[in-house]
Design an enzyme around this catalytic site. Structure first.
Site, short mmCIF file in Angstrom:
data_model
loop_
_atom_site.label_atom_id
_atom_site.label_comp_id
_atom_site.label_asym_id
_atom_site.label_seq_id
_atom_site.Cartn_x
_atom_site.Cartn_y
_atom_site.Cartn_z
N GLU A 43 0.86 -1.18 0.00
CA GLU A 43 0.00 0.00 0.00
C GLU A 43 0.90 1.24 0.00
O GLU A 43 1.96 1.24 0.62
CB GLU A 43 -0.87 0.01 1.27
CG GLU A 43 -1.89 1.14 1.28
CD GLU A 43 -2.70 1.21 2.58
OE1 GLU A 43 -2.16 0.86 3.63
OE2 GLU A 43 -3.86 1.65 2.51
N LYS A 115 -10.28 0.11 -1.77
CA LYS A 115 -10.28 -0.20 -0.33
C LYS A 115 -11.61 0.17 0.32
O LYS A 115 -12.05 1.32 0.22
CB LYS A 115 -9.13 0.54 0.35
CG LYS A 115 -8.89 0.18 1.80
CD LYS A 115 -7.74 1.03 2.37
CE LYS A 115 -7.33 0.62 3.77
NZ LYS A 115 -6.32 1.56 4.34
N CYS A 158 -4.56 -3.59 3.46
CA CYS A 158 -4.18 -3.11 4.80
C CYS A 158 -5.24 -3.31 5.89
O CYS A 158 -5.48 -4.42 6.32
CB CYS A 158 -3.74 -1.65 4.69
SG CYS A 158 -2.77 -1.06 6.09
O1 KGT Z 1 -1.01 7.10 6.89
C1 KGT Z 1 -0.27 6.90 5.94
O2 KGT Z 1 0.47 7.80 5.49
C2 KGT Z 1 -0.22 5.57 5.31
N1 KGT Z 1 -1.22 4.67 5.77
C3 KGT Z 1 -2.27 4.35 5.02
O3 KGT Z 1 -2.39 4.85 3.94
C4 KGT Z 1 -3.31 3.41 5.52
C5 KGT Z 1 -4.53 4.24 5.75
S1 KGT Z 1 -4.21 5.61 6.84
N2 KGT Z 1 -2.90 2.70 6.70
C6 KGT Z 1 -3.60 1.71 7.24
O4 KGT Z 1 -4.65 1.29 6.76
C7 KGT Z 1 -2.97 1.13 8.50
C8 KGT Z 1 -3.81 0.07 9.20
C9 KGT Z 1 -3.15 -0.33 10.46
O5 KGT Z 1 -2.04 0.02 10.76
C10 KGT Z 1 -3.91 -1.20 11.41
O6 KGT Z 1 -4.98 -1.73 11.04
O7 KGT Z 1 -3.45 -1.34 12.53
#
Ligand code: KGT
Length: 272
Positions: A43, A115, A158
């Site tokens: 991702e 997603k 994710c």
């Molecule tokens: O924030 C950013 O810059 C990069 N991260 C993402 O793009 C994504 C959405 S914010 N991260 C997750 O989905 C983490 C899930 C996770 O860590 C869990 O389910 O514990």
């Protein structure tokens, strides 16, 4: 379906599209040299940075990234999964879909997934995530792509890994290989990442391929790493650790068949 090698790529993406695509290409090259035919990128592989920066470039990121994936598929003759990257909802919209794409060696797109579950969470380490401020949630269950050679391939992204009903649906559709490309936080990852992935593999008696972000990406954002490939019994076949690199393992139809014979839990489902 044949036996073949798959790779889960692990990288540290930053807020620079060209740098990230260069890093991705180097790691794809590394995986291909080791014989991988199915390769997954994590991702945010194309861009990982502040939301406003991402939104300002979203159109360009989407265009360049789709072109890049097509070039990689054709040049290396691989089936490639482009983790999640932003694709504007429409020309006038201020939101994007967090999109995962699967392309075959001829450069054709064979599956696209937006997603569904957005990460709107206050993590106990003090970081706050509001993915829904810039991302539009997908509304569709992922299509499972049937490949004669590689088996039935299903996509997720994710945070989706916390919603087992999505994977149950995939299993119902005959998934053999499930992708979970991620940018898991270091804080949640240390306790949840591996357990969740193993659970999805075991309960659905499927391979799980989980490409990952690792290290410090920007500002206070630190990701967990441990890109891995898990077999249908839940055994971890490869783990990329904490540095950028690749986790490579064999996807073997005889093993799938053996585990499903030894543990026929999918056939014993009562409610779904
Ligand atoms: O924030 C950013 O810059 C990069 N991260 C993402 O793009 C994504 C959405 S914010 N991260 C997750 O989905 C983490 C899930 C996770 O860590 C869990 O389910 O514990």
């Amino acid at each position: 379906m044949k036996s073949y090698l798959a790779a889960a790529i692990q990288m540290t993406s930053v807020s620079n599209l060209q740098k990230n695509l260069t890093q991705a290409e180097e790691l794809i090259d590394l995986a291909v040299r080791q014989g991988a035919e199915l390769i997954g990128l994590p991702e945010n592989f194309a861009f990982m940075g502040e939301e406003n920066e991402k939104m300002a470039q979203a159109g360009a990121i989407a265009q360049e990234t789709e072109k890049f994936l097509k070039t990689m598929a054709q040049r290396f003759q691989i089936t490639i999964l482009g983790g999640g990257f932003p694709v504007p909802v429409d020309d006038t919209s201020t939101r994007v879909y967090n999109t995962a794409l699967l392309l075959e060696p001829n450069g054709q797109e064979v599956a696209r997934y937006q997603k569904v579950h957005l990460f709107d969470v206050n993590v106990p380490d003090g970081n706050t995530y509001r993915e829904s401020t810039t991302v539009m949630a997908g509304k569709e269950l992922p299509a499972v792509h049937f490949s004669q050679e590689l088996g039935n391939i299903a996509l997720s992204v994710c945070y989706d890994v916390r919603f087992p009903e999505l994977y149950r649906y995939m299993a119902h559709k005959g998934a053999d290989v499930i992708f979970v490309p991620a940018a898991f936080t270091a804080f949640t990852g240390k306790d949840h990442w591996q357990v969740l992935l193993q659970a999805r593999a075991i309960e659905n008696t499927s391979y799980v391929i989980a490409p990952a972000q690792t290290g410090i990406n920007y500002a206070r954002r630190q990701t967990h790493g441990h890109a891995m490939i898990i077999d249908p019994w839940g055994v971890i076949l490869a783990d990329a650790g904490e540095q950028p690199g690749v986790a490579i393992a064999e996807i073997n139809p005889a093993r799938l068949e053996q585990v499903r014979r030894q543990m026929p839990s999918l056939q014993h489902r009562v409610f779904v």
